[in-house]
Design a protein around this motif. Structure first.
Motif, mmCIF file in Angstrom:
data_model
loop_
_atom_site.group_PDB
_atom_site.id
_atom_site.type_symbol
_atom_site.label_atom_id
_atom_site.label_comp_id
_atom_site.label_asym_id
_atom_site.label_seq_id
_atom_site.Cartn_x
_atom_site.Cartn_y
_atom_site.Cartn_z
ATOM 1 N N THR A 158 0.876 -1.181 -0.018
ATOM 2 C CA THR A 158 0.136 0.118 0.004
ATOM 3 C C THR A 158 0.823 1.142 0.036
ATOM 4 O O THR A 158 0.579 2.185 -0.870
ATOM 5 C CB THR A 158 -0.833 0.108 1.361
ATOM 6 O OG1 THR A 158 -1.592 -1.047 1.149
ATOM 7 C CG2 THR A 158 -1.951 1.055 1.226
ATOM 8 N N GLU A 159 1.982 1.149 0.778
ATOM 9 C CA GLU A 159 2.660 2.367 0.891
ATOM 10 C C GLU A 159 3.566 2.548 -0.543
ATOM 11 O O GLU A 159 3.753 3.611 -0.888
ATOM 12 C CB GLU A 159 3.685 1.932 1.869
ATOM 13 C CG GLU A 159 4.868 3.151 2.122
ATOM 14 C CD GLU A 159 4.637 4.507 2.599
ATOM 15 O OE1 GLU A 159 5.237 5.304 2.598
ATOM 16 O OE2 GLU A 159 3.427 4.587 3.084
ATOM 17 N N ARG A 160 3.830 1.468 -1.243
ATOM 18 C CA ARG A 160 4.511 1.627 -2.394
ATOM 19 C C ARG A 160 3.997 2.393 -3.629
ATOM 20 O O ARG A 160 4.401 2.980 -4.176
ATOM 21 C CB ARG A 160 4.903 0.136 -2.967
ATOM 22 C CG ARG A 160 5.864 0.039 -4.281
ATOM 23 C CD ARG A 160 6.034 -1.388 -4.765
ATOM 24 N NE ARG A 160 4.779 -1.992 -5.295
ATOM 25 C CZ ARG A 160 4.308 -1.841 -6.548
ATOM 26 N NH1 ARG A 160 4.908 -0.871 -7.319
ATOM 27 N NH2 ARG A 160 3.169 -2.403 -6.906
ATOM 28 N N VAL A 161 2.493 2.015 -3.667
ATOM 29 C CA VAL A 161 1.816 2.551 -4.556
ATOM 30 C C VAL A 161 0.856 3.825 -4.151
ATOM 31 O O VAL A 161 0.181 4.434 -4.983
ATOM 32 C CB VAL A 161 0.721 1.483 -5.069
ATOM 33 C CG1 VAL A 161 1.390 0.375 -5.878
ATOM 34 C CG2 VAL A 161 -0.374 1.267 -4.301
ATOM 35 N N LYS A 162 0.942 4.307 -2.944
ATOM 36 C CA LYS A 162 0.120 5.487 -2.656
ATOM 37 C C LYS A 162 0.490 6.831 -3.234
ATOM 38 O O LYS A 162 -0.566 7.522 -3.500
ATOM 39 C CB LYS A 162 0.386 5.670 -1.189
ATOM 40 C CG LYS A 162 1.677 6.255 -0.677
ATOM 41 C CD LYS A 162 1.695 6.586 0.687
ATOM 42 C CE LYS A 162 2.789 7.389 1.364
ATOM 43 N NZ LYS A 162 2.730 7.753 2.888
ATOM 44 N N THR A 163 1.577 7.069 -3.970
ATOM 45 C CA THR A 163 1.730 8.205 -4.873
ATOM 46 C C THR A 163 1.963 7.690 -6.019
ATOM 47 O O THR A 163 1.857 8.878 -7.270
ATOM 48 C CB THR A 163 3.289 8.533 -4.305
ATOM 49 O OG1 THR A 163 4.302 7.599 -4.863
ATOM 50 C CG2 THR A 163 3.422 9.108 -2.843
ATOM 51 N N ALA A 164 1.492 6.656 -6.478
ATOM 52 C CA ALA A 164 1.396 6.266 -7.918
ATOM 53 C C ALA A 164 -0.073 6.624 -8.522
ATOM 54 O O ALA A 164 -1.121 5.623 -8.141
ATOM 55 C CB ALA A 164 2.035 4.940 -8.265
ATOM 56 N N ARG A 165 -0.117 7.436 -9.258
ATOM 57 C CA ARG A 165 -1.484 7.652 -9.832
ATOM 58 C C ARG A 165 -2.194 6.467 -10.808
ATOM 59 O O ARG A 165 -1.438 5.970 -11.608
ATOM 60 C CB ARG A 165 -1.652 8.899 -10.554
ATOM 61 C CG ARG A 165 -3.056 9.292 -11.069
ATOM 62 C CD ARG A 165 -2.885 11.013 -11.646
ATOM 63 N NE ARG A 165 -2.514 11.831 -10.632
ATOM 64 C CZ ARG A 165 -2.511 13.056 -11.107
ATOM 65 N NH1 ARG A 165 -2.536 13.768 -12.206
ATOM 66 N NH2 ARG A 165 -1.714 13.792 -9.985
ATOM 67 N N GLY A 166 -3.492 6.134 -10.506
ATOM 68 C CA GLY A 166 -4.137 5.002 -11.110
ATOM 69 C C GLY A 166 -3.472 3.754 -10.851
ATOM 70 O O GLY A 166 -3.935 2.681 -11.668
ATOM 71 N N VAL A 167 -2.719 3.367 -9.889
ATOM 72 C CA VAL A 167 -2.199 1.917 -9.645
ATOM 73 C C VAL A 167 -2.756 1.597 -8.356
ATOM 74 O O VAL A 167 -2.739 2.158 -7.316
ATOM 75 C CB VAL A 167 -0.554 2.048 -9.556
ATOM 76 C CG1 VAL A 167 -0.057 0.505 -9.293
ATOM 77 C CG2 VAL A 167 0.068 2.729 -10.827
ATOM 78 N N ASP A 168 -3.190 0.275 -8.256
ATOM 79 C CA ASP A 168 -3.854 -0.191 -7.188
ATOM 80 C C ASP A 168 -2.809 -1.118 -6.465
ATOM 81 O O ASP A 168 -2.045 -2.059 -7.238
ATOM 82 C CB ASP A 168 -5.127 -1.094 -7.630
ATOM 83 C CG ASP A 168 -6.200 -0.293 -7.940
ATOM 84 O OD1 ASP A 168 -6.510 1.247 -7.416
ATOM 85 O OD2 ASP A 168 -6.982 -0.419 -8.592
ATOM 86 N N PRO A 169 -2.945 -1.702 -5.225
ATOM 87 C CA PRO A 169 -2.062 -2.204 -4.661
ATOM 88 C C PRO A 169 -2.375 -3.698 -5.032
ATOM 89 O O PRO A 169 -3.530 -3.976 -5.269
ATOM 90 C CB PRO A 169 -2.393 -2.159 -3.111
ATOM 91 C CG PRO A 169 -3.128 -0.734 -3.097
ATOM 92 C CD PRO A 169 -3.694 -0.587 -4.355
ATOM 93 N N ARG A 170 -1.375 -4.451 -5.320
ATOM 94 C CA ARG A 170 -1.417 -5.939 -5.730
ATOM 95 C C ARG A 170 -1.776 -6.858 -4.366
ATOM 96 O O ARG A 170 -0.907 -6.676 -3.403
ATOM 97 C CB ARG A 170 -0.031 -6.341 -6.404
ATOM 98 C CG ARG A 170 -0.020 -5.824 -7.765
ATOM 99 C CD ARG A 170 1.421 -6.059 -8.239
ATOM 100 N NE ARG A 170 2.526 -5.691 -7.327
ATOM 101 C CZ ARG A 170 3.770 -5.525 -7.520
ATOM 102 N NH1 ARG A 170 4.262 -5.945 -8.910
ATOM 103 N NH2 ARG A 170 4.529 -5.385 -6.791
ATOM 104 N N PRO A 171 -2.766 -7.397 -4.171
ATOM 105 C CA PRO A 171 -3.210 -8.324 -3.171
ATOM 106 C C PRO A 171 -2.145 -9.684 -3.268
ATOM 107 O O PRO A 171 -1.883 -10.127 -3.999
ATOM 108 C CB PRO A 171 -4.537 -8.689 -3.528
ATOM 109 C CG PRO A 171 -4.796 -8.660 -4.839
ATOM 110 C CD PRO A 171 -3.759 -7.472 -5.118
ATOM 111 N N LYS A 172 -2.021 -10.013 -1.962
ATOM 112 C CA LYS A 172 -1.229 -11.221 -1.766
ATOM 113 C C LYS A 172 -1.842 -12.223 -1.611
ATOM 114 O O LYS A 172 -1.616 -13.460 -1.808
ATOM 115 C CB LYS A 172 -0.232 -11.002 -0.491
ATOM 116 C CG LYS A 172 0.674 -12.180 -0.018
ATOM 117 C CD LYS A 172 1.553 -11.953 0.996
ATOM 118 C CE LYS A 172 2.509 -12.844 1.220
ATOM 119 N NZ LYS A 172 3.526 -12.878 2.067
ATOM 120 N N ALA A 173 -3.312 -12.158 -1.215
ATOM 121 C CA ALA A 173 -4.219 -13.415 -1.222
ATOM 122 C C ALA A 173 -5.608 -12.842 -1.431
ATOM 123 O O ALA A 173 -5.936 -11.493 -1.103
ATOM 124 C CB ALA A 173 -4.179 -13.910 0.087
#
Length: 219
Positions: free
Chosen positions: A199-214
């Motif tokens: 969630t932290e990785r993508v929070k500043t990336a516009r239009g990108v959703d976090p990738r779920p682990k499960a």
């Protein structure tokens, strides 16, 4: 002997008897928990300062006293959050509802959302069940890896998230299955586990959703 003399003779000189002043024994929880409220108006100024400590408790009775005095999630001001996390009393650290908290950072959360119009005030039953699962330690042998729960009231959705202490696959799979089994059967529910790091990785990336682990589903 007159009535007055009889009363004087039989009265307890130290006041009411022990039976008259007994305080009902409370039922302790396995750990203490703390409840938080995020005020959406304050959050626009400072998110961390907007998260208010409401109460820390460690008994069943104090949990229900708190629950019956808060505004129902279905009636909460949009933009508000409720959170309940471990700790806060005794020598147990209070875990705060923040990714940066060292107890939360290595983990993530099982996330789900409900359309506000479709679920209405039935969201209160789902939220209550989730709180009860936490304080009742209903996650079996991996319950210690459950840190807390966050409930968010938004304009179009109610969002619920169960936060975990780590992202070990065995732990999160077991916790996720327990959670899924407790959710109402008459809704299509999509559960996703997302790590806080993702969630932290993508929070500043516009239009990108976090990738779920499960992911888990319930019809």
């Amino acid at each position: 002997m007159t009535m007055a003399e009889e009363n004087k003779t039989t009265a307890n000189p130290e006041g009411p008897s022990a039976d008259d002043s007994v305080i009902p024994e409370k039922h302790p929880l396995a750990t203490s928990w703390s409840f938080f409220y995020l005020d959406p108006d304050e959050a626009r100024k400072d998110w961390k300062l907007a998260t208010k400590d409401v109460l820390s408790f460690d008994t069943v009775e104090d949990f229900w006293a708190l629950y019956h005095h808060i505004t129902a999630l279905s009636q909460l001001k949009k933009g508000s959050d409720y959170s309940m996390f471990r700790g806060g009393l005794g020598d147990m650290d209070k875990i705060r509802p923040e990714w940066e908290d060292p107890h939360n950072a290595p983990g993530g959360c099982w996330k789900m959302s409900f359309d506000t119009q479709k679920i209405g005030n039935r969201i209160d039953d789902v939220f209550r069940e989730l709180l009860m699962m936490c304080v009742g330690e209903n996650f079996g042998e991996y319950g210690e890896y459950v840190n807390g729960v966050v409930a968010s009231a938004r304009a179009k959705q109610f969002r619920l998230a169960l936060w975990t202490r780590d992202d070990d696959k065995e732990h999160i799979d077991f916790i996720g299955q327990k959670l899924l089994a407790a959710l109402p059967p008459n809704y299509k529910i999509h559960l996703e586990f997302v790590t806080h790091a993702e969630t932290e990785r993508v929070k500043t990336a516009r239009g990108v959703d976090p990738r779920p682990k499960a992911t888990l589903y319930k019809n």
